[in-house]
Design a protein around this motif. Sequence first.
Motif, PDB file in Angstrom:
ATOM      1  N   ASP A  45       0.831  -1.204   0.000  1.00 34.90           N
ATOM      2  CA  ASP A  45       0.000   0.000   0.000  1.00 34.90           C
ATOM      3  C   ASP A  45       0.869   1.259   0.000  1.00 34.90           C
ATOM      4  OD1 ASP A  45      -2.350  -1.375  -0.064  1.00 34.90           O
ATOM      5  OD2 ASP A  45      -2.644  -1.358   2.102  1.00 34.90           O
ATOM      6  N   ILE A 108      -1.539  -4.623 -13.948  1.00 35.27           N
ATOM      7  CA  ILE A 108      -2.770  -4.064 -13.379  1.00 35.27           C
ATOM      8  C   ILE A 108      -3.570  -5.156 -12.674  1.00 35.27           C
ATOM      9  CG2 ILE A 108      -2.889  -2.145 -14.994  1.00 35.27           C
ATOM     10  CD1 ILE A 108      -5.083  -3.616 -16.484  1.00 35.27           C
ATOM     11  N   GLY A 109      -4.343  -4.733 -11.697  1.00 32.56           N
ATOM     12  CA  GLY A 109      -5.046  -5.694 -10.857  1.00 32.56           C
ATOM     13  C   GLY A 109      -6.175  -6.413 -11.570  1.00 32.56           C
ATOM     14  N   GLN A 110      -6.744  -5.759 -12.574  1.00 34.69           N
ATOM     15  CA  GLN A 110      -7.889  -6.325 -13.288  1.00 34.69           C
ATOM     16  C   GLN A 110      -7.588  -6.380 -14.780  1.00 34.69           C
ATOM     17  OE1 GLN A 110     -10.858  -7.233 -11.866  1.00 34.69           O
ATOM     18  NE2 GLN A 110     -10.851  -6.266  -9.855  1.00 34.69           N
TER      19      GLN A 110
ATOM     20  N   SER B  41      -5.506  -0.279   5.786  1.00 34.78           N
ATOM     21  CA  SER B  41      -5.294  -1.341   4.806  1.00 34.78           C
ATOM     22  C   SER B  41      -6.622  -1.668   4.156  1.00 34.78           C
ATOM     23  CB  SER B  41      -4.710  -2.578   5.485  1.00 34.78           C
ATOM     24  OG  SER B  41      -5.704  -3.166   6.290  1.00 34.78           O
ATOM     25  N   ALA B  42      -6.579  -2.627   3.234  1.00 36.74           N
ATOM     26  CA  ALA B  42      -7.802  -2.991   2.533  1.00 36.74           C
ATOM     27  C   ALA B  42      -8.826  -3.597   3.483  1.00 36.74           C
ATOM     28  CB  ALA B  42      -7.490  -3.967   1.408  1.00 36.74           C
ATOM     29  N   GLY B  94      -7.360  -1.314 -11.823  1.00 36.28           N
ATOM     30  CA  GLY B  94      -6.287  -1.726 -10.918  1.00 36.28           C
ATOM     31  C   GLY B  94      -4.921  -1.157 -11.244  1.00 36.28           C
ATOM     32  N   CYS B  95      -4.871   0.074 -11.783  1.00 34.73           N
ATOM     33  CA  CYS B  95      -3.567   0.655 -12.130  1.00 34.73           C
ATOM     34  C   CYS B  95      -2.846   1.211 -10.899  1.00 34.73           C
ATOM     35  CB  CYS B  95      -3.714   1.746 -13.183  1.00 34.73           C
ATOM     36  SG  CYS B  95      -4.420   3.288 -12.558  1.00 34.73           S
ATOM     37  N   ARG B  96      -3.622   1.534  -9.862  1.00 33.08           N
ATOM     38  CA  ARG B  96      -3.094   1.966  -8.562  1.00 33.08           C
ATOM     39  C   ARG B  96      -2.454   3.361  -8.607  1.00 33.08           C
ATOM     40  NH1 ARG B  96      -1.212  -2.925  -9.688  1.00 33.08           N
ATOM     41  NH2 ARG B  96       0.973  -2.337  -9.619  1.00 33.08           N
ATOM     42  N   MET B  99      -3.373   5.317  -5.561  1.00 31.11           N
ATOM     43  CA  MET B  99      -2.588   5.023  -4.360  1.00 31.11           C
ATOM     44  C   MET B  99      -1.275   5.785  -4.377  1.00 31.11           C
ATOM     45  SD  MET B  99      -3.237   0.930  -4.281  1.00 31.11           S
ATOM     46  CE  MET B  99      -2.333   0.744  -2.757  1.00 31.11           C
ATOM     47  N   ALA B 108      -6.068   1.737  -0.254  1.00 26.17           N
ATOM     48  CA  ALA B 108      -5.344   0.494   0.015  1.00 26.17           C
ATOM     49  C   ALA B 108      -5.807  -0.557  -0.981  1.00 26.17           C
ATOM     50  CB  ALA B 108      -5.600   0.031   1.441  1.00 26.17           C
ATOM     51  N   TYR B 109      -4.961  -1.572  -1.188  1.00 26.00           N
ATOM     52  CA  TYR B 109      -5.244  -2.542  -2.232  1.00 26.00           C
ATOM     53  C   TYR B 109      -5.371  -3.938  -1.658  1.00 26.00           C
ATOM     54  CZ  TYR B 109      -5.462  -3.494  -7.216  1.00 26.00           C
ATOM     55  OH  TYR B 109      -5.899  -3.793  -8.473  1.00 26.00           O
ATOM     56  N   TRP B 111      -4.078  -6.886  -1.982  1.00 31.54           N
ATOM     57  CA  TRP B 111      -2.923  -7.523  -2.625  1.00 31.54           C
ATOM     58  C   TRP B 111      -3.044  -9.033  -2.710  1.00 31.54           C
ATOM     59  CZ3 TRP B 111       0.047  -4.364  -5.246  1.00 31.54           C
ATOM     60  CH2 TRP B 111       0.146  -3.033  -4.844  1.00 31.54           C
ATOM     61  N   ASP B 112      -3.833  -9.620  -1.816  1.00 33.57           N
ATOM     62  CA  ASP B 112      -3.908 -11.085  -1.776  1.00 33.57           C
ATOM     63  C   ASP B 112      -5.026 -11.643  -2.653  1.00 33.57           C
ATOM     64  OD1 ASP B 112      -5.711  -9.784  -0.186  1.00 33.57           O
ATOM     65  OD2 ASP B 112      -5.749 -11.298   1.386  1.00 33.57           O
ATOM     66  N   LYS B 113      -5.796 -10.774  -3.299  1.00 31.15           N
ATOM     67  CA  LYS B 113      -6.915 -11.262  -4.109  1.00 31.15           C
ATOM     68  C   LYS B 113      -6.501 -11.463  -5.563  1.00 31.15           C
ATOM     69  CE  LYS B 113     -10.523 -11.053  -1.210  1.00 31.15           C
ATOM     70  NZ  LYS B 113     -11.126  -9.802  -0.770  1.00 31.15           N
ATOM     71  N   GLN B 114      -7.184 -12.396  -6.212  1.00 28.79           N
ATOM     72  CA  GLN B 114      -6.904 -12.643  -7.623  1.00 28.79           C
ATOM     73  C   GLN B 114      -7.402 -11.474  -8.479  1.00 28.79           C
ATOM     74  OE1 GLN B 114      -8.457 -16.431  -8.814  1.00 28.79           O
ATOM     75  NE2 GLN B 114      -6.731 -16.830 -10.173  1.00 28.79           N
ATOM     76  N   PHE B 115      -8.574 -10.959  -8.126  1.00 27.69           N
ATOM     77  CA  PHE B 115      -9.106  -9.782  -8.819  1.00 27.69           C
ATOM     78  C   PHE B 115      -9.378  -8.687  -7.795  1.00 27.69           C
ATOM     79  CE2 PHE B 115     -10.121 -13.332 -11.647  1.00 27.69           C
ATOM     80  CZ  PHE B 115      -9.529 -12.864 -12.812  1.00 27.69           C
ATOM     81  N   PRO B 116      -8.306  -7.991  -7.418  1.00 21.80           N
ATOM     82  CA  PRO B 116      -8.398  -7.065  -6.298  1.00 21.80           C
ATOM     83  C   PRO B 116      -9.098  -5.747  -6.654  1.00 21.80           C
ATOM     84  CG  PRO B 116      -6.179  -7.117  -7.198  1.00 21.80           C
ATOM     85  CD  PRO B 116      -6.998  -8.034  -8.031  1.00 21.80           C
ATOM     86  N   ILE B 117      -9.598  -5.092  -5.619  1.00 23.91           N
ATOM     87  CA  ILE B 117     -10.121  -3.735  -5.790  1.00 23.91           C
ATOM     88  C   ILE B 117      -9.458  -2.825  -4.761  1.00 23.91           C
ATOM     89  CG2 ILE B 117     -12.357  -4.398  -6.757  1.00 23.91           C
ATOM     90  CD1 ILE B 117     -13.503  -3.923  -3.898  1.00 23.91           C
TER      91      ILE B 117
END
Lengths: 399, 254
Positions: A45, A108-110, B41-42, B94-96, B99, B108-109, B111-117
Amino acid sequence: MNLAATLRRQLTFWKALFYFIMAGGLAALYVRVVYGLGAATNQTDAFPWGLWKGFNVLAGIALGAGGFTLAATVHIFNVEKYKPVLRPAILTAFLGYLVMIIGLTIDIGQPLRIWHPIFMWNPHSVLFEVCWCVMLYLTVLMLELAPAVCERLGWRASLRVLRTISVPVVLFGVVLSTLHQSSLGTIFLIVPYKLYPLWYTPLLPVFFFVSAACSGFAVVMFASWHSAKAFHRQLPLPLLESMGSVLAVLLTFYLAMRFWDLHQRGMLHLLLVNRTETWLFLLEIGLMLAPAALLFHRRVRNNPTALYVCSAMVILGMVANRLNVSLTGIEAASSTHYFPKWSEWMVTFSLIAGAFALFRLAAKHLPIFPEAQVPSSAILTESSLPPAPQAELAFSRRA
Amino acid sequence: MSKAILYDATLCVGCRLCEKACAERNKLPYDDVIASREQLSASKLTTVVTRGDKFMRRLCMNCAEPTCVSVCLVGAFKKNAAGPVVYDQTRCIGCRYCMLACPFQVPAYQWDKQFPIVQKCDMCGDRVAAGRMTACAEACPTGATIFGDRDALIAEARKRISEKPDQYVNHIFGESEVGGTSVLLLSSVPFSQFGYRSDLTNEPVPMLTWRVLEHVPDIATMGGVLLSGVWWITHRRQEVEAAEGGNGTKETKS
């Protein structure tokens, strides 16, 4: 015979390295896709942008700058003598951008939503502008590269169409490149509280543009040297010599601006502070200053090895700059430490190696270099050993 | 009418009921381990930072001119008229960049998810829209966190400072930082002790990029015209040379 044996041994080494890197990249990709960004990267983060943004995206796009600088030189400024390196330049650019887009998709996350910016707009975002410019410019690059493909396939009609639209296409491409190469610097104008003052300046967009132009020339020189080696062609030395002097002038201009800017902002005293940032700044500047000084000498410009070393230094200097702005210059203010994970390195290395393999493939099968007809014996021996020696060029192209 | 949260650290007892209420509202787990974490955090969208016997909340400041809203290329963030900065997770790629850009390091992200938000406090956008107060303000037993009209809360904060000047740092954090925020803070010790920046200017951060970005259409047009001109001149010169030189050939189109 002795030489042939040595060569074979070398080829095997590069081949092995290539497959090792690619396997590592695939493993990293698996971790990224299955376990997510947290498992595949050391991003947090507090430090949300890592190597994949700093290198794959920022440096990648800058390395593709050869495409627009040479297109402008040849087509708009009508400097005919640069024509022989135009297609190689456009090829390097196309591969640079292609690899950048693959790198971004991984980062990218998605990834499945990478098309969103086409329909979901925010004109206030620098990234939005960069994204559109890159999408459009990739189209331009395809159109600029298409003649080579059409020539190879003997598609006369398509060639004629491409030729009629070529001037507006090139113009459009140069404008787009100017915009997004500089806008990549604008991205970091939003972090005045994070980026170390040796790098944070309102002139970031200008610096990004000029340094991209420098590395564009350097990449073309670098690629010419390597492909001359790989395909046993003669190096177009007079041409590279002339590019060398252009590069020297550009670099001098760039460095003068950097120091003038530091002086204007009253930040020159920071160079005396013993911090990591100072040393990284000096490294970055040194990698630009040395070739700038060297390339002013005709003797250096007429020496292929010296030219090669100079172009490599410029490329590394540009890469150092991008990494400083996006990673190391931001670290201290983020009160965290970031060092890329193995998987981040591996993806980056595979992108570089992949770009090299593709460059070699295209250079071999398309009319990219003017007299690219390689003696048939050379083709045979080399193509039977898949993408070997380009691994040697490998680290130039994309990185 | 623009709403805001006022947090007065001098009234806070560090009970963390705001954290708990926030977790419930956002359907996030909350236990002792999570309570002991001071970082946003997320899975923790507000947190009470403890320094000795002093407390300070951290949460999204819900800026008047939010950096996240300006930098997001797909427009996933929106500033509501009532104050909340809300996030549409279906747009996010998810370009961040949000952040990286946020001057308060809030988003916050996962980080542990496959398709995070991205996760951040959205000042209970839905509750505020329905005329209710935020979950944290509702849960606060001491009145350290209160919710109301922003102007009224600023007046209240001023009153508190002037009535007990020795108990407060003479500054309402968020009144004018980066153009003002919908979260206002009062404290008895400098805000920087809790990780709040003391070097923020009153200029909205998005202006830094907009000043450059607004010239893009001009640069594109000017550049196009200029380059066309150069092209015309250089090729005209060639044509002239060709015509004056070896004019034995038929006129060749270039």
